[in-house]
Design a protein around this motif. Structure first.
Motif, PDB file in Angstrom:
ATOM      1  N   LYS A 178       0.878  -1.232  -0.078  1.00  0.00           N
ATOM      2  CA  LYS A 178      -0.132  -0.154  -0.018  1.00  0.00           C
ATOM      3  C   LYS A 178       0.879   1.358  -0.280  1.00  0.00           C
ATOM      4  CE  LYS A 178      -4.023   1.809  -0.209  1.00  0.00           C
ATOM      5  NZ  LYS A 178      -4.827   1.447  -1.313  1.00  0.00           N
ATOM      6  N   ASP A 179       1.937   1.254   0.799  1.00  0.00           N
ATOM      7  CA  ASP A 179       2.921   2.451   0.448  1.00  0.00           C
ATOM      8  C   ASP A 179       3.530   2.484  -0.579  1.00  0.00           C
ATOM      9  OD1 ASP A 179       2.482   3.110   3.267  1.00  0.00           O
ATOM     10  OD2 ASP A 179       4.059   1.822   4.224  1.00  0.00           O
ATOM     11  N   THR A 180       3.986   1.196  -1.360  1.00  0.00           N
ATOM     12  CA  THR A 180       4.439   1.492  -2.469  1.00  0.00           C
ATOM     13  C   THR A 180       3.174   2.173  -3.608  1.00  0.00           C
ATOM     14  OG1 THR A 180       5.776  -0.486  -2.087  1.00  0.00           O
ATOM     15  CG2 THR A 180       5.498  -0.014  -4.552  1.00  0.00           C
ATOM     16  N   GLU A 181       2.078   1.776  -3.340  1.00  0.00           N
ATOM     17  CA  GLU A 181       1.137   2.157  -4.253  1.00  0.00           C
ATOM     18  C   GLU A 181       0.990   3.765  -4.282  1.00  0.00           C
ATOM     19  OE1 GLU A 181      -3.184   0.670  -5.443  1.00  0.00           O
ATOM     20  OE2 GLU A 181      -2.808   0.905  -3.633  1.00  0.00           O
ATOM     21  N   ARG A 182       1.134   4.086  -3.299  1.00  0.00           N
ATOM     22  CA  ARG A 182       1.081   5.555  -2.477  1.00  0.00           C
ATOM     23  C   ARG A 182       1.987   6.569  -3.074  1.00  0.00           C
ATOM     24  NH1 ARG A 182      -1.678   4.072   2.184  1.00  0.00           N
ATOM     25  NH2 ARG A 182      -3.935   5.023   2.058  1.00  0.00           N
ATOM     26  N   ASN A 183       3.407   6.084  -2.643  1.00  0.00           N
ATOM     27  CA  ASN A 183       4.500   6.618  -3.115  1.00  0.00           C
ATOM     28  C   ASN A 183       5.881   5.966  -2.876  1.00  0.00           C
ATOM     29  OD1 ASN A 183       6.865   8.351  -3.476  1.00  0.00           O
ATOM     30  ND2 ASN A 183       5.596  10.160  -2.644  1.00  0.00           N
ATOM     31  N   ALA A 184       6.485   5.178  -4.028  1.00  0.00           N
ATOM     32  CA  ALA A 184       7.393   4.093  -3.811  1.00  0.00           C
ATOM     33  C   ALA A 184       8.820   4.866  -3.269  1.00  0.00           C
ATOM     34  CB  ALA A 184       7.583   3.490  -4.991  1.00  0.00           C
ATOM     35  N   ALA A 185       8.822   6.174  -3.695  1.00  0.00           N
ATOM     36  CA  ALA A 185      10.024   7.037  -3.183  1.00  0.00           C
ATOM     37  C   ALA A 185      10.516   7.043  -1.545  1.00  0.00           C
ATOM     38  CB  ALA A 185      10.113   8.222  -3.662  1.00  0.00           C
ATOM     39  N   GLY A 186       9.283   6.615  -0.739  1.00  0.00           N
ATOM     40  CA  GLY A 186       9.405   6.851   0.563  1.00  0.00           C
ATOM     41  C   GLY A 186       9.711   5.532   1.494  1.00  0.00           C
ATOM     42  N   ILE A 187       9.617   4.384   0.470  1.00  0.00           N
ATOM     43  CA  ILE A 187       9.537   3.041   1.248  1.00  0.00           C
ATOM     44  C   ILE A 187      11.189   2.830   2.136  1.00  0.00           C
ATOM     45  CG2 ILE A 187       9.753   0.456   1.127  1.00  0.00           C
ATOM     46  CD1 ILE A 187       6.975   1.722   0.341  1.00  0.00           C
ATOM     47  N   LEU A 188      12.004   3.109   1.404  1.00  0.00           N
ATOM     48  CA  LEU A 188      13.368   2.828   2.229  1.00  0.00           C
ATOM     49  C   LEU A 188      13.549   4.016   3.358  1.00  0.00           C
ATOM     50  CD1 LEU A 188      15.861   1.711  -0.287  1.00  0.00           C
ATOM     51  CD2 LEU A 188      14.970   0.467   1.421  1.00  0.00           C
ATOM     52  N   THR A 189      13.075   4.995   2.945  1.00  0.00           N
ATOM     53  CA  THR A 189      13.150   6.051   4.106  1.00  0.00           C
ATOM     54  C   THR A 189      12.422   5.855   5.461  1.00  0.00           C
ATOM     55  OG1 THR A 189      13.463   7.866   2.430  1.00  0.00           O
ATOM     56  CG2 THR A 189      12.786   8.546   4.651  1.00  0.00           C
TER      57      THR A 189
END
Length: 284
Positions: A178-189
């Protein structure tokens, strides 16, 4: 894009700024300026603010970094020179993270710091608790030399490591998806360096060089008997690289065997939909 974002934020926080700019002598306290909007169904919004004399934006954000790091918030973005910071209330095994935007401005020597918490639909907390948490931090902001000294110390602060989050493999997969669907750029952060204790079933065990790699069995969304509302249309695979000294344990694993491993998030691939953990060990 930056101008549009700030314009929207300014419009949303207009009632707070009206209270705070009514006059320095009569400026509202953080508790008086606190605003609650929305509801748990559509999403709650909490806004708090303070005004402090001789407080440049960069000094305000430097102090806030020290305060939020000490309380365990995840720092997603820190642009002190622009008076902007984005933090998140960390996720738990039963709830997803939610963002809190911090903005600092200065007019006529008077600094204003605003926090806006945006809870996700379905999340809820009492307004009094939110006010106590937000104002508890904002009321510590200082101006002048004391503020500059606090900002210098806080500018390099890092979030205190929390205890491993206990969660099921399916639950973790769904949250990351779900986080990837919203904005994958923030996953590792959001996830890198955090520890998780994940329970589930073994999908496979293989050797990758000197390391043992264990994959969790995660069903596709269409294979699940019960699907959550607004669930992502794809799954995220979870792979654990076992810590040194875990060869004997790893060699006894087999597909569909129950496992509970504690590891640290190390990497993520948004295209293959895989998240990797390192130094995994059996949870006690």
């Amino acid at each position: 894009m930056r101008t549009t974002t700030y314009s929207r934020l300014a419009a949303a926080l207009a009632p707070v700024f009206i209270l705070l700019t009514a006059g320095t002598a009569n400026a509202a306290t953080c508790e008086e300026a606190f605003v609650k909007k929305g509801n748990p169904i559509t999403g709650l919004r909490f806004t708090a603010a303070v005004t402090v004399a001789d407080l440049p934006p960069a000094v305000a954000i430097g102090q806030m970094r020290g305060l939020v790091a000490a309380k365990g918030y995840d720092i997603m973005a820190d642009e002190a020179e622009y008076g902007s910071m984005l933090i998140e209330q960390p996720m738990t095994g039963g709830a997803r993270a939610f963002p809190i935007q911090i903005s600092a401005t200065q007019t006529g020597g008077i600094g204003t710091v605003v926090m806006e918490a945006k809870l996700r639909a379905g999340q809820a907390t009492k307004a009094d608790a939110a006010m106590a948490e937000m104002c508890g931090m904002l009321n510590q902001i200082k101006g002048g030399k004391a503020g500059a000294a606090a900002a210098k110390k806080g500018a390099t602060a890092t979030t205190i490591a929390a205890a491993p989050v206990k969660i099921s493999a399916l639950g973790f997969s769904q949250q990351v998806s779900k986080d990837t669907e919203r904005n994958a750029a923030g996953i590792l952060t959001r996830y890198k360096g955090k520890q998780f204790t994940i329970d589930g079933l073994v999908d496979y065990v293989t050797k990758d060089g000197k390391d043992f790699r264990v994959g969790y069995k995660i069903p596709q969304p269409y294979e699940q008997a019960i699907r959550l509302p607004n669930q992502a249309p794809f799954k995220t695979d979870i792979v654990c690289y076992m810590a040194p000294g875990q060869a004997a344990y790893s060699l006894q694993l087999k597909p569909n065997k129950s496992i509970k491993l504690t590891g640290t998030v190390d990497d993520f691939d948004e295209y293959k939909h895989v998240i990797w953990l390192k130094d995994c060990r059996p949870a006690l």
